[in-house]
Design a protein around this motif. Structure first.
Motif, PDB file in Angstrom:
ATOM      1  N   LEU A 169       0.831  -1.316  -0.081  1.00 52.79           N
ATOM      2  CA  LEU A 169       0.008  -0.122  -0.146  1.00 52.79           C
ATOM      3  C   LEU A 169       0.868   1.327  -0.123  1.00 52.79           C
ATOM      4  O   LEU A 169       1.833   1.339   1.064  1.00 52.79           O
ATOM      5  CB  LEU A 169      -1.011   0.036   1.086  1.00 52.79           C
ATOM      6  CG  LEU A 169      -1.940  -1.192   1.357  1.00 52.79           C
ATOM      7  CD1 LEU A 169      -2.937  -1.141   2.708  1.00 52.79           C
ATOM      8  CD2 LEU A 169      -2.815  -1.530   0.024  1.00 52.79           C
ATOM      9  N   LEU A 170       0.663   2.132  -1.076  1.00 49.19           N
ATOM     10  CA  LEU A 170       1.448   3.124  -1.003  1.00 49.19           C
ATOM     11  C   LEU A 170       0.543   4.442  -0.977  1.00 49.19           C
ATOM     12  O   LEU A 170      -0.465   4.597  -1.450  1.00 49.19           O
ATOM     13  CB  LEU A 170       2.344   3.123  -2.445  1.00 49.19           C
ATOM     14  CG  LEU A 170       2.977   2.051  -2.933  1.00 49.19           C
ATOM     15  CD1 LEU A 170       3.623   2.040  -4.338  1.00 49.19           C
ATOM     16  CD2 LEU A 170       4.066   1.481  -1.895  1.00 49.19           C
ATOM     17  N   VAL A 171       1.502   5.536  -0.351  1.00 51.60           N
ATOM     18  CA  VAL A 171       0.661   6.857  -0.173  1.00 51.60           C
ATOM     19  C   VAL A 171       1.651   7.731  -0.774  1.00 51.60           C
ATOM     20  O   VAL A 171       2.784   7.805  -0.430  1.00 51.60           O
ATOM     21  CB  VAL A 171       0.530   7.236   1.449  1.00 51.60           C
ATOM     22  CG1 VAL A 171       0.129   8.425   1.660  1.00 51.60           C
ATOM     23  CG2 VAL A 171      -0.487   6.184   1.876  1.00 51.60           C
ATOM     24  N   LEU A 172       1.016   8.581  -1.823  1.00 56.31           N
ATOM     25  CA  LEU A 172       2.033   9.521  -2.540  1.00 56.31           C
ATOM     26  C   LEU A 172       1.518  10.984  -1.897  1.00 56.31           C
ATOM     27  O   LEU A 172       0.429  11.325  -1.745  1.00 56.31           O
ATOM     28  CB  LEU A 172       1.516   9.571  -3.853  1.00 56.31           C
ATOM     29  CG  LEU A 172       1.755   8.150  -4.714  1.00 56.31           C
ATOM     30  CD1 LEU A 172       1.437   8.276  -6.088  1.00 56.31           C
ATOM     31  CD2 LEU A 172       3.036   7.455  -4.178  1.00 56.31           C
ATOM     32  N   VAL A 173       2.845  11.824  -1.449  1.00 56.39           N
ATOM     33  CA  VAL A 173       2.584  13.071  -0.616  1.00 56.39           C
ATOM     34  C   VAL A 173       3.332  13.929  -1.267  1.00 56.39           C
ATOM     35  O   VAL A 173       4.623  13.709  -1.338  1.00 56.39           O
ATOM     36  CB  VAL A 173       2.911  12.743   0.841  1.00 56.39           C
ATOM     37  CG1 VAL A 173       2.540  13.911   1.381  1.00 56.39           C
ATOM     38  CG2 VAL A 173       1.972  11.775   1.416  1.00 56.39           C
ATOM     39  N   ASP A 174       2.959  15.170  -1.294  1.00 56.69           N
ATOM     40  CA  ASP A 174       3.696  16.252  -1.936  1.00 56.69           C
ATOM     41  C   ASP A 174       4.634  16.776  -0.654  1.00 56.69           C
ATOM     42  O   ASP A 174       4.119  16.651   0.428  1.00 56.69           O
ATOM     43  CB  ASP A 174       2.914  17.471  -2.315  1.00 56.69           C
ATOM     44  CG  ASP A 174       2.094  17.331  -3.905  1.00 56.69           C
ATOM     45  OD1 ASP A 174       2.739  16.512  -4.327  1.00 56.69           O
ATOM     46  OD2 ASP A 174       1.326  17.896  -3.896  1.00 56.69           O
TER      47      ASP A 174
END
Length: 706
Positions: free
Chosen positions: A425-430
């Motif tokens: 599970l991947l979370v992409l964050v600025d």
């Protein structure tokens, strides 16, 4: 972050847009001017001084182009019937039919705008032996307007008649005039000014006052001369219900003919040659051009009315759909939370960073403080020159890795992090985003549903001080978040924001990672996920605080890139229109919605604003105020509902009217610029926003910053 070679952006389109809006306003104003024609009593002259005695006691035909006024009267038992305010498609033909029945001739003082609208009636008037005179172009009181306006009215009317008939007129009757004894000094001066352009004034001996509709007998009595005297009789063939006028003519003509009266034109009645002369070719061409300009202005106004109506209906329908879908989304989320199992699988958070020194420490610290049971944070430094990677490394936080690479752009940095991630599970964050302690946990709970491939979180504006910050805050809450609830319900979420989004690793690998061929990589990626058959949902409780642009220049750059990138993504994924499943929902729900509300309607917004300006000039302000307040209240209700759903205070609502007057214009100009850039084929480079570090202040503050 990516550095593309860019050609100079086009500038001529702004001049063309401005010119187009000026032409549109001019056309609308011209239509408002000509459609405002009408009869009536006119302005009050009760307190005006009278005209010179030699005029008020003279005949009704006035020649005023000499030092001494010359007046003429009708011969005995000669009546010049005169009809004002026409031509009218209903009443003028009936008047002509009665005149023809009794072989009577008359003089018609026509309104130029109505000549352009019904040229065939003016041609019929002349073909049946009648005479035509000018009654101004818009039925304006020439004594109450500037001299240039009065001269223009006469010139336009002469031109209109020349275009319709090939003749030019010299007779002129001013609107709101009557018998010579009632002529005022201002009216007299206006008539003298008209004489300078070759016009002969015609007033009346008898005013039938048929515009008051006093009854057929009263009209006949008022129009009948005393004894055997001749008279110029004032009547009307337009400007209202003229049925009594027609009936009065049918009674008066046979009776007075039996008494020895003859009915003729004004010129013939005073023994003068015809008042109409052959028009030049130039005058005819000018008249045709004027007629087409008036018709075009009318068509344009009708089109604008239609456009405004369609935009209003679409806007109201959009608000209604948003509210209905938001309510359904709330109920669905509540049911889902009670039924779904808890998700505690390992999560990898990927933070692409390019010169994010102002916020990167706060971003990483907020992620580590999430308290999620199995979490790794990967910061991919994309060639920063401000020490971003060094800041993270000096923090020495457990579970945080830093990967350095040459500057290759945000998509490349994200793909580097995806390849290095250990979790599924991947979370992409600025790099300028701050999470709340429970954000990661809440964000991934939707993965309990095996059909969900990606989840959008709830992005909030951190720097919401000042008008610009409050406007963006309202936009995020009202526009973006209401839309995401609607997209979730309709199964067509087009964008997971770069600030906060969660994906299954298999989904990202299945769509070949984050695409780099558009400037809206988050929109492009989300559309690819949908077309791969996965569901994309919205988790409102997973909150991320991001730093919004703090100046109009930065805001312009950001939204320009967003809009241009969205156009690229929409064009790239247009095959979804013909697909089934989740891709088909995107193609037949999401893409049309984006096209209508983010492209087409904003493109028409400048014209709508010009139409509103036109309304301020030509329409009753009370109606405009009621309409604007009604729409504002509707938007206010929707905004209040959206703020309530996001558990936000209602305080920023006071800025909503100013947002409509200022912020909205900036947003539609962004769309104009983006569409022009796309059409001419220019390549837009990545334009990075200057960070101020305000998002960093939210670490530890959490939801209290509202």
């Amino acid at each position: 972050m990516a550095r593309h070679v860019a050609r100079r952006a086009p500038r001529a389109h702004w001049l063309l847009l401005l010119l187009g809006l000026v032409v549109l306003l001019a056309a609308l104003s011209f239509n408002g001017l000509v459609t405002g024609v009408g009869g009536g009593t006119g302005p009050s002259q009760a307190y005006a001084s009278p005209a010179p005695r030699q005029v008020t006691t003279g005949g009704p035909v006035l020649r005023l182009d000499t030092p001494t006024p010359v007046t003429r009267r009708m011969r005995d038992r000669t009546i010049a019937l005169t009809f004002d305010d026409g031509p009218d498609p209903r009443w003028t033909p009936q008047v002509l039919d009665v005149l023809r029945r009794y072989h009577a001739h008359a003089t018609f003082f026509v309104v130029g705008a109505r000549v352009n609208a019904h040229p065939e009636l003016v041609r019929r008037i002349l073909a049946e032996g009648h005479e035509v005179g000018s009654h101004t172009f818009t039925h304006v009181d020439v004594s109450a307007v500037p001299a240039w306006r009065a001269r223009s009215e006469l010139a336009w009317t002469r031109t209109a008649i020349a275009g319709a008939t090939g003749r030019e007129v010299t007779l002129f009757r001013p609107p709101f005039s009557s018998v010579t004894t009632a002529l005022t000094a201002p009216q007299y001066e206006a008539l003298r000014d008209a004489a300078g352009s070759g016009h002969v004034a015609v007033l009346a001996d008898r005013d039938a006052k048929d515009w008051q509709r006093p009854g057929v007998s009263a009209i006949v009595r008022a129009a009948t001369p005393q004894g055997s005297a001749g008279a110029v009789v004032l009547m009307h063939d337009a400007g209202g219900d003229r049925s009594q006028t027609v009936a009065a003519l049918d009674q008066m003509l046979p009776r007075l003919i039996r008494e020895g009266y003859r009915f003729t034109t004004v010129s013939e009645g005073i023994g003068a040659p015809s008042s109409m002369v052959q028009a030049t070719v130039g005058a005819r061409l000018s008249g045709a051009a004027l007629r087409w300009a008036q018709a075009g202005a009318g068509w344009l106004t009708s089109a604008m009315n239609l456009l405004l109506g369609v935009a209003l209906v679409l806007g109201v329908a959009r608000l209604a759909v948003q509210v209905v879908c938001a309510r359904r989304h709330v109920r669905r989320v509540r049911r889902g939370r009670r039924r779904r199992p808890e998700v505690t699988a390992p999560v990898s958070v990927i933070v692409p960073a390019y010169n994010e020194a102002a916020n990167i420490a706060a971003t990483v610290r907020s992620l580590v403080a999430s308290g999620y049971p199995a979490l790794e944070v990967i910061v991919v430094d994309d060639g920063s020159t401000d020490g971003t990677a060094d800041i993270v490394e000096r923090m020495r936080l457990r579970g945080v890795r830093v990967i350095r690479q040459e500057n290759a752009g945000k998509p490349a940095a994200l793909n580097t992090g995806i390849r290095a991630a250990r979790a599924d599970l991947l979370v992409l964050v600025d790099g300028d985003t701050v999470f709340q302690p429970d954000t990661v946990y809440r964000l991934v709970q939707g993965f309990a549903d095996p059909t969900v491939g990606a989840i959008s979180g709830n992005t909030k504006v951190a720097n919401r001080r000042g008008l610009l910050g409050r406007w963006q805050h309202l936009e995020y809450v009202i526009g973006f978040n209401l839309d995401r609830r609607m997209y979730d319900v309709l199964g067509c979420m087009p964008t997971i924001p770069g600030a906060i989004g969660a994906f299954r690793r298999e989904v990202l690998l299945g769509v070949a990672g984050v695409p780099s061929d558009t400037l809206a990589e988050d929109t492009d990626l989300t559309m690819k996920v949908l077309r791969a058959g996965w569901r994309v949902v919205y988790e409102e409780s997973a909150i991320a605080w991001t730093e919004a642009p703090s100046s109009l220049r930065q805001l312009w750059r950001q939204r320009y890139r967003w809009c241009y990138g969205t156009l690229q993504a929409m064009w790239k994924h247009r095959p979804a229109l013909h697909e089934s499943g989740a891709g088909g929902k995107l193609g037949r729900r999401g893409l049309p919605y984006l096209a209508v509300f983010q492209i087409v309607l904003p493109l028409t917004a400048p014209a709508v604003d010009v139409f509103a300006l036109y309304g301020l000039i030509f329409l009753p302000w009370s109606e405009l105020a009621v309409a604007w307040l009604g729409l504002l209240l509707l938007q206010g209700f929707t905004a209040a509902y959206a703020l309530r759903l996001d558990r936000e205070r209602l305080g920023p609502l006071w800025t909503l009217p100013f947002q409509q007057l200022v912020y909205r214009q900036l947003m539609y100009l962004v769309v104009v610029q983006s569409v022009v850039t796309a059409v001419v084929g220019n390549r837009l480079r990545w334009q990075r926003m200057v960070r101020t570090g305000e998002a960093a202040a939210l670490v530890g503050a959490g939801p209290s910053v509202r």
